[in-house]
Write a protein that holds these residues in place. Structure first.
Motif, short mmCIF file in Angstrom:
data_model
loop_
_atom_site.label_atom_id
_atom_site.label_comp_id
_atom_site.label_asym_id
_atom_site.label_seq_id
_atom_site.Cartn_x
_atom_site.Cartn_y
_atom_site.Cartn_z
N HIS A 57 23.82 6.24 37.25
CA HIS A 57 23.31 6.13 38.62
C HIS A 57 24.39 6.63 39.57
O HIS A 57 25.58 6.54 39.27
CB HIS A 57 22.97 4.67 38.96
CG HIS A 57 21.95 4.09 38.04
ND1 HIS A 57 20.62 4.42 38.12
CD2 HIS A 57 22.07 3.21 37.01
CE1 HIS A 57 19.96 3.76 37.18
NE2 HIS A 57 20.81 3.03 36.49
N PHE A 58 23.96 7.12 40.72
CA PHE A 58 24.92 7.65 41.68
C PHE A 58 25.99 6.63 42.05
O PHE A 58 27.15 6.98 42.24
CB PHE A 58 24.20 8.16 42.94
CG PHE A 58 25.11 8.89 43.86
CD1 PHE A 58 25.49 10.20 43.58
CD2 PHE A 58 25.61 8.28 45.00
CE1 PHE A 58 26.36 10.88 44.42
CE2 PHE A 58 26.47 8.96 45.85
CZ PHE A 58 26.85 10.27 45.56
N ARG A 59 25.64 5.37 42.07
CA ARG A 59 26.62 4.34 42.44
C ARG A 59 27.75 4.22 41.42
O ARG A 59 28.81 3.67 41.70
CB ARG A 59 25.92 2.99 42.63
CG ARG A 59 25.37 2.41 41.34
CD ARG A 59 24.72 1.04 41.57
NE ARG A 59 24.21 0.51 40.34
CZ ARG A 59 22.97 0.71 39.89
NH1 ARG A 59 22.11 1.41 40.60
NH2 ARG A 59 22.58 0.19 38.74
N ASP A 60 27.54 4.76 40.21
CA ASP A 60 28.55 4.71 39.15
C ASP A 60 29.55 5.87 39.23
O ASP A 60 30.52 5.90 38.48
CB ASP A 60 27.89 4.79 37.77
CG ASP A 60 26.93 3.65 37.52
OD1 ASP A 60 27.11 2.57 38.11
OD2 ASP A 60 25.97 3.85 36.73
N GLN A 116 33.41 5.35 39.04
CA GLN A 116 34.02 4.45 38.05
C GLN A 116 35.25 5.13 37.46
O GLN A 116 35.19 6.28 37.04
CB GLN A 116 33.04 4.10 36.95
CG GLN A 116 31.99 3.12 37.38
CD GLN A 116 31.07 2.73 36.23
OE1 GLN A 116 30.93 3.44 35.25
NE2 GLN A 116 30.44 1.59 36.37
#
Length: 185
Positions: free
Chosen positions: A145-148, A151
């Motif tokens: 997901h874009f939010r990852d 990382q």
């Protein structure tokens, strides 16, 4: 002063690195994933078996799985790395003046080279972090997901800034040694 040649050369270097190195990178990643599976009670394959299996199921394209983001990213990250470095050195010299060899740290380390190398490493890390995460997720066929996307970003910046700074320090020291040898002859 921006060094366009360094950005272009870095991009070409990055693209070549991916074209040549991606098949082994994919095999390495698959082997690492298999080692984790084997530790959990699954079976572990040799790299030859992994390569044969990958080729039979996906063809040559399988070796480049996850490579498209890295082809673009590899070019951009090395472009940023070398371009930023080559742009920061003259900027520092213009702003603070050229540092004389008598003022080098330990008699051989130019502080401008250290700072420019650190900046080049950060430039690379800013580009590499997101592309690397997408590449790894595609290699192991895992969704993301874009939010990852960021990382491991801090680790990437830290690693690249010190690694590239170290590289350009060695490069500059060897350049000094070559110039000294030339002056002696």
């Amino acid at each position: 002063m921006i060094s366009i040649e360094s950005f272009v050369a870095g991009f070409a270097y990055g693209g070549t690195t991916v074209l040549v190195g991606q098949p082994m990178e994919t095999l390495k990643t698959l082997t690492q994933v298999q080692s984790t599976t084997a530790a959990a009670g699954g079976s572990k394959s040799s790299i030859f078996h992994t390569a044969t299996n990958l080729y039979s199921t996906a063809g040559i394209r399988g070796f480049y799985r996850g490579g498209m983001p890295l082809l673009l990213g590899g070019g951009l990250m090395r472009s940023a790395q070398f371009g930023v470095y080559q742009s920061v050195v003259p900027t520092l010299e213009k702003r603070y003046g050229r540092i004389e060899p008598k003022d080098y740290w330990l008699g051989c380390i130019n502080p401008h080279v250290v700072a420019a190398g650190y900046a080049g490493g950060i430039g690379r890390g800013l580009v590499e972090g997101p592309f690397e995460m997408v590449k790894v997720r595609k290699q192991v066929v895992s969704g993301w997901h874009f939010r990852d996307i960021f990382q491991g970003f801090g680790t990437t910046l830290f690693r690249n800034s010190f690694l590239f700074s170290g590289f350009v320090i060695y490069m500059d020291i060897f350049k000094q040694l070559i110039e000294q040898k030339r002056d002696m002859t």
